[in-house]
Design an enzyme around this catalytic site. Structure first.
Site, PDB file in Angstrom:
ATOM      1  N   ASP A 146      46.026 -13.960  28.047  1.00  0.00           N
ATOM      2  CA  ASP A 146      46.898 -12.915  28.164  1.00  0.00           C
ATOM      3  C   ASP A 146      47.035 -12.110  28.204  1.00  0.00           C
ATOM      4  O   ASP A 146      45.618 -11.245  28.768  1.00  0.00           O
ATOM      5  CB  ASP A 146      47.537 -12.942  26.196  1.00  0.00           C
ATOM      6  CG  ASP A 146      48.313 -14.109  25.803  1.00  0.00           C
ATOM      7  OD1 ASP A 146      47.996 -14.827  26.581  1.00  0.00           O
ATOM      8  OD2 ASP A 146      48.624 -13.869  25.037  1.00  0.00           O
ATOM      9  N   ASP A 147      48.495 -10.879  28.992  1.00  0.00           N
ATOM     10  CA  ASP A 147      48.385  -8.861  29.077  1.00  0.00           C
ATOM     11  C   ASP A 147      47.953  -9.328  30.602  1.00  0.00           C
ATOM     12  O   ASP A 147      47.843  -7.257  31.056  1.00  0.00           O
ATOM     13  CB  ASP A 147      47.340  -8.806  27.908  1.00  0.00           C
ATOM     14  CG  ASP A 147      47.991  -8.646  26.774  1.00  0.00           C
ATOM     15  OD1 ASP A 147      48.957  -9.168  26.934  1.00  0.00           O
ATOM     16  OD2 ASP A 147      47.313  -8.012  25.787  1.00  0.00           O
ATOM     17  N   HIS A 197      54.561 -13.161  30.586  1.00  0.00           N
ATOM     18  CA  HIS A 197      54.643 -12.889  29.464  1.00  0.00           C
ATOM     19  C   HIS A 197      55.294 -11.314  29.342  1.00  0.00           C
ATOM     20  O   HIS A 197      54.658 -10.534  29.015  1.00  0.00           O
ATOM     21  CB  HIS A 197      52.914 -12.475  29.305  1.00  0.00           C
ATOM     22  CG  HIS A 197      52.371 -12.346  27.757  1.00  0.00           C
ATOM     23  ND1 HIS A 197      52.846 -12.801  27.103  1.00  0.00           N
ATOM     24  CD2 HIS A 197      52.279 -11.230  27.749  1.00  0.00           C
ATOM     25  CE1 HIS A 197      51.666 -12.797  25.471  1.00  0.00           C
ATOM     26  NE2 HIS A 197      51.495 -11.368  26.292  1.00  0.00           N
ATOM     27  N   HIS A 201      55.246  -6.362  28.166  1.00  0.00           N
ATOM     28  CA  HIS A 201      55.170  -6.796  27.139  1.00  0.00           C
ATOM     29  C   HIS A 201      55.334  -5.868  25.807  1.00  0.00           C
ATOM     30  O   HIS A 201      55.294  -5.224  24.811  1.00  0.00           O
ATOM     31  CB  HIS A 201      53.442  -5.674  26.934  1.00  0.00           C
ATOM     32  CG  HIS A 201      52.748  -6.892  25.804  1.00  0.00           C
ATOM     33  ND1 HIS A 201      52.321  -6.125  24.662  1.00  0.00           N
ATOM     34  CD2 HIS A 201      51.815  -7.807  26.721  1.00  0.00           C
ATOM     35  CE1 HIS A 201      51.574  -7.153  23.896  1.00  0.00           C
ATOM     36  NE2 HIS A 201      51.213  -8.852  24.759  1.00  0.00           N
ATOM     37  N   HIS A 298      42.129 -12.782  25.930  1.00  0.00           N
ATOM     38  CA  HIS A 298      42.446 -11.896  27.175  1.00  0.00           C
ATOM     39  C   HIS A 298      41.304 -11.826  28.370  1.00  0.00           C
ATOM     40  O   HIS A 298      40.459 -11.664  27.832  1.00  0.00           O
ATOM     41  CB  HIS A 298      43.094 -10.590  25.718  1.00  0.00           C
ATOM     42  CG  HIS A 298      44.152 -10.694  24.755  1.00  0.00           C
ATOM     43  ND1 HIS A 298      43.509 -11.581  23.372  1.00  0.00           N
ATOM     44  CD2 HIS A 298      45.035 -11.028  24.439  1.00  0.00           C
ATOM     45  CE1 HIS A 298      44.717 -11.654  23.003  1.00  0.00           C
ATOM     46  NE2 HIS A 298      45.809 -10.754  24.051  1.00  0.00           N
TER      47      HIS A 298
END
Length: 778
Positions: A146-147, A197, A201, A298
C-alpha cells in the site's frame, strides 16, 4: 579632484528642446556670482517665454519611439492571483490537505451481509447488493503493498521480489503515481499488478459519494496516463480484515461494486507501518496451516528498510513450506478454476484513448502545481537569505557608519562656507511652495543661500506666490512645461554658485539643513551628498507606514551604501552637487523617470564619492491615499529599472565606472528588484501554511520574520533618533502596505518589459507638514 576628466558639456542638437533667457539676465547672474549684486535686491522674476533671440540652455535629452504607458491593469493582477491560487489549491489537494484523517470508531455490522463479514478478503458487490466473497487457494500468498509507489523504497521491494521471482500487487495512491511515473511503469512492465488506493489517501467513509468516485477516477486517470492500463482492484485506505467491515463501510462497498471494482482487504497484516522488529513482522504475516492469504505490507509512507529486510527473510521459508506467491487477480482466477466456475476476472485492461488524454491533463496540472511550489520554495529560500544577509549588513555596516560619525574627532574637513545655490523645480506646487521657499531662504549657512525657483509651466499661480514673498535671495524663473529634468537644468544654468542643492517644491528644510548638507564638500573627492528625508505628515496610517519605510528602507540603507561606496540614489527632496560633477556627466536627462537615480549613478561612475549626511534633514509630504502612493512608487520603481538598464554597461567596464557599477547595480538588483519581487512568497506560503499545513509552525515562522524586521526598525529609529512609538503599526504593514508595493513593482516590471513611458507624475499636495514638532503650512 586631480584625476577628474575634463567637463563634457552637452551641446544642444536639433532634437533637444531648449529654453531661452535674456542675455542681460545671464550677465547679471555672472555679476552676482562675482559679488557685485546687492544682497537686499528684490525677488527677480524671469519669464523665458517673452524674451526672443536670447542665449539657449539645453534641456534634457529626450528619447524617441516609446509609447505611452497603459493604466495599471487590475485584471492582470487578478489573473495572476487566480492562477497562483488555483495552483496552490491543486498542490494542497494533491498533498491530501483537504482530506479527513482516519477515525477508528466501533460500529454496528447489522447492514453488512454475513457473507462479507465471515468471508474472504476479496469482495464483489453485484446488482441490488448481492455479494460474493472469495479467498485464495490453499498454500497461495498474495503479497500486497500500500501507499506507493515510492522512488526510494518501491525499487528496493522490487529488488527482493525479483530475487525470488515473486510478483506482487501494489495498491497505488494516484498523487504518488503522478510524481513517480517511472516506478509505476516499471511495476507494470515487470508483471506486477496495480490496484487503486485513492488519489489522496482519505478516510473514504467521511466523504460524500461523489468525492469517493472522484478519488477512484483520478487514480485511474493517473495510471492510464502513466502506463496505459486500467486496474480493476480497489482497496480502501485504513481498511483491514473482512470481519472489520461495519455499517459505515457498507455504502462504500456497494458503490465500489457498482463502479466495477473488486474490493480487497487482507487476511494477515505485517503491521510494518508500526515499525516493529523484523521478526515480529514475519510472525504477523505468517499464515496458519495451509490457508491461502492476502498479506498486507507497505512500500511507502516512511522508512521501509525494515520491511525490505523482513520480506527478504519471509519469502524463502514460505517457499520451503510449499507456498506459491501470486498476484491477487491470478490467485482469484485460480480459485474459480479449481471450483470449475466462472467469476469476476481482475487484472489490467487497456485504457481508452479518452482516459489517457484526460489522464495527461490531470498529470500535467499536478506537475505544474508541483513545479510552481518548488519554484516558490526556491524563492522562499532566496528571500530568507537576502533578508537575513541584508539585515546583517545593515547591522554591521550601518552601525559602524553611525559610530564613526559620532566620534568627537570626526570631521569632513574645514568648515565649508562657500555660497550655495538652491534649485527648486516647481509644477503646480501652490499648496506648499511658500513654506518650502521660506525654509530655504532663511537657512543659516554662513556663505549665503540663493534660491532659484524654476516654474515649469504651472497653471496654479506657483510663480506668483513665490514672487509675492519678496525675499531678497530668491529668484523665480518661468519656463514652458518641459519636465523636471529640464527645470533642474535651467536652474543649474542660472545658478550663481558652484555648490548646488536640489530640492522638491513640496519640501521644507530645517534652518541648519543647507549648512550641514554641504559640509561633506570639504572633502574634494565628494561630488554628491544625500540628505535625510523625513515624512512630515504622519497622522494617517498610510503616512505612518511611509515614515517607517523612509527611516528603515531609505536612510538606513544610505548608511550601508555609503560604507560600500555604491550609493544609487540621492533623493530629489534633498541632494547637493558640485557643479563640476554635474557638468562632467552632462547634467540631468529625461532618459529615465528617476532622474535622481540616473544622475547619481552617472556621477558615481565618473569617480566621485557619494555620501550621506544624516544631520541635514528635509521634511516632505507623503501620499495619503493608496492611489497617490501607487502613482509615486510606480514612477520610482520604473525609473530605477530604467536607470539600471541605462548604466548596465558599467558592470563590464574597468576603472571607477566598473567598480561603482558592479557594486551599485548588484545591490539594486538583489535588494531593489529581486527581494521585493520574491517577497510575496512569504505571504503566499504563510496563507498556504495557515490553511493546509501546521498552523503553529507557520505562525512561528511568520513571527520570526516580523521580529527580524522589528529589530531592524529599532536599530534604524535609534540611529535616526526617532521615537519608537510609531512601530506599533509595523505588523499591520504586512497586510496592506507590503502588498501594494508588490503590485506596484510587478506593474513596473511589466512596463519595463513592454517599453512604456511615463511623464512627470504630479501628486496632489495639501501643504500640511509637521517639522520637528512645529507646524509648517503653505
Amino acid at each position: 579632484m586631480s584625476d577628474q576628466a575634463p567637463a563634457r558639456p552637452n551641446p544642444p542638437t536639433s532634437e533637444q528642446p531648449t529654453v531661452t533667457l535674456d542675455a542681460r539676465r545671464v550677465r547679471a547672474a555672472r555679476r552676482h556670482r562675482a559679488g557685485r549684486q546687492p544682497d537686499d535686491a528684490p525677488t527677480v522674476v524671469l519669464d523665458v517665454r517673452q524674451i526672443p533671440g536670447a542665449p539657449q540652455i539645453p534641456g534634457p535629452r529626450r528619447s524617441r519611439g516609446r509609447r505611452l504607458l497603459p493604466r495599471p491593469s487590475w485584471a492582470l493582477v487578478a489573473m495572476v492571483v487566480v492562477v497562483l491560487g488555483g495552483l496552490l489549491v491543486v498542490e494542497a489537494y494533491t498533498n491530501a490537505a483537504f482530506v479527513p484523517d482516519n477515525r477508528v470508531t466501533p460500529g454496528s455490522q447489522r447492514e453488512v451481509p454475513s457473507s462479507v463479514v465471515g468471508g474472504g478478503p476479496i469482495v464483489n458487490v453485484g446488482a441490488e447488493g448481492r455479494t460474493q466473497s472469495h479467498r485464495l487457494p490453499p498454500r497461495t500468498i498474495a503479497l500486497t503493498f500500500d501507499d506507493g509507489p515510492d522512488p526510494r523504497w518501491t525499487p528496493e521491494v522490487l529488488r527482493v521480489l525479483d530475487k525470488y521471482q515473486v510478483k506482487g500487487t501494489f495498491f497505488v495512491v494516484g498523487s504518488q503515481v503522478v510524481r513517480n511515473p517511472e516506478v509505476t511503469r516499471r511495476l507494470v512492465a515487470e508483471g506486477h499488478e496495480l490496484g487503486v488506493h485513492t488519489f489522496t489517501h482519505p478516510d473514504l467513509a467521511a466523504l460524500p459519494e461523489w468525492r469517493r468516485e472522484l478519488e477512484y477516477a483520478q487514480t485511474q486517470l493517473a495510471i492510464a496516463s502513466t502506463t496505459g492500463v486500467r486496474p480493476s482492484l480497489l482497496r480502501f485506505p485504513y481498511s483491514s480484515r473482512a470481519d472489520a467491515y461495519t455499517d459505515r463501510d457498507w455504502p462504500m462497498l456497494r458503490q465500489a461494486g457498482e463502479l466495477g471494482y473488486l474490493t480487497v482487504v487482507n487476511d494477515v497484516d505485517s503491521r510494518d507501518w508500526e515499525l516493529p522488529p523484523v521478526e515480529e513482522m514475519i510472525a504477523n504475516a505468517t499464515p496458519d496451516g495451509t490457508a491461502g492469504i492476502v498479506a498486507l505490507w507497505h512500500d511507502s509512507g516512511g522508512d521501509r528498510s525494515s520491511t525490505v529486510a523482513a520480506l527478504d527473510r519471509y519469502i524463502p521459508p514460505m517457499l520451503e513450506r510449499g507456498y506459491r506467491f501470486t498476484t491477487v487477480s491470478e490467485g482469484l482466477n485460480q480459485t474459480f478454476a479449481a471450483a470449475g466456475v466462472s467469476g469476476p476476472v481482475g487484472g489490467h485492461t487497456a485504457a481508452s484513448l479518452d482516459e489517457r488524454l484526460r489522464g495527461h491533463v490531470l498529470v500535467g496540472a499536478v506537475r505544474v502545481a508541483d513545479g510552481m511550489f518548488g519554484v516558490l520554495g526556491v524563492f522562499f529560500v532566496l528571500v530568507g537569505v537576502l533578508t537575513v544577509g541584508r539585515s546583517l549588513l545593515l547591522f554591521v555596516l550601518a552601525t559602524r557608519h553611525a559610530r564613526r560619525r559620532r566620534r568627537r574627532d570626526w570631521s569632513w574637513g574645514p568648515p565649508v562656507t562657500e555660497p550655495v545655490s538652491v534649485i527648486v523645480p516647481a509644477y503646480n506646487e501652490r499648496e506648499g511652495i511658500a513654506a518650502a521657499v521660506r525654509s530655504l531662504a532663511c537657512g543659516d549657512h554662513p556663505g549665503g543661500i540663493e534660491v532659484v525657483v524654476v516654474d515649469d509651466g504651472s497653471t496654479d499661480g506657483t510663480a506668483d506666490i513665490v514672487a509675492a514673498l519678496g525675499l531678497p535671495n530668491v529668484r523665480v524663473v518661468r519656463k514652458p512645461n518641459g519636465g523636471k529634468p529640464s527645470a533642474l537644468n535651467t536652474g543649474v544654468a542660472l545658478a550663481r554658485h558652484d555648490l548646488i542643492v536640489m530640492v522638491d517644491g513640496d519640501t521644507i528644510f530645517e534652518p541648519e539643513s543647507v549648512r550641514r548638507l554641504v559640509q561633506p564638500f570639504a572633502d574634494p573627492r565628494v561630488g554628491v551628498v544625500a540628505g535625510n528625508v523625513k515624512v512630515g505628515n504622519r497622522r494617517g496610517l498610510i503616512a505612518k507606514w511611509q515614515h517607517i519605510e523612509y527611516v528603515i528602507g531609505f536612510n538606513l540603507d544610505r548608511r550601508l551604501y555609503e560604507t560600500l561606496r555604491c550609493m544609487p540614489t540621492v533623493p530629489g527632496a534633498i541632494g547637493a552637487f558640485r557643479r563640476q560633477a554635474l557638468e562632467q556627466v552632462g547634467g540631468m536627462t529625461d532618459d529615465t523617470l528617476a532622474e535622481d537615480t540616473d544622475v547619481t549613478i552617472a556621477v558615481g561612475r565618473a569617480g566621485w564619492h557619494i555620501v550621506y549626511e544624516e544631520s541635514a534633514r528635509a521634511w516632505t509630504e507623503a501620499p495619503t491615499t493608496i492611489g497617490q502612493l501607487w502613482k509615486q512608487r510606480y514612477r520610482w520603481s520604473y525609473g530605477t529599472m530604467q536607470a539600471m538598464w541605462k548604466h548596465r554597461r558599467s558592470v563590464i567596464e574597468s576603472g571607477p565606472s566598473g567598480r561603482f557599477g558592479r557594486r551599485c547595480l548588484s545591490f539594486l538588483t538583489l535588494f531593489g528588484v529581486l527581494l521585493p519581487l520574491a517577497a510575496p512568497v512569504i505571504d503566499l506560503l504563510a496563507i498556504y501554511g495557515l490553511i493546509f499545513l501546521d498552523r503553529s509552525d507557520t505562525v512561528v515562522a511568520w513571527l520570526v520574520m516580523l521580529a527580524l524586521q522589528f529589530v531592524t526598525a529599532v536599530l534604524a529609529f535609534r540611529l535616526d533618533r526617532e521615537k519608537l512609538g510609531v512601530l506599533w503599526v509595523l505588523p499591520l504593514q504586512q497586510f496592506v502596505y507590503r502588498q501594494v508595493m508588490y503590485l506596484v513593482l510587478l506593474q513596473a516590471v511589466g512596463t519595463a518589459l513592454t517599453g512604456g513611458r511615463l511623464g512627470w507624475q504630479k501628486l496632489r499636495r495639501t501643504g500640511n507638514l509637521q517639522v520637528a514638532g512645529r507646524g509648517a503650512t503653505g
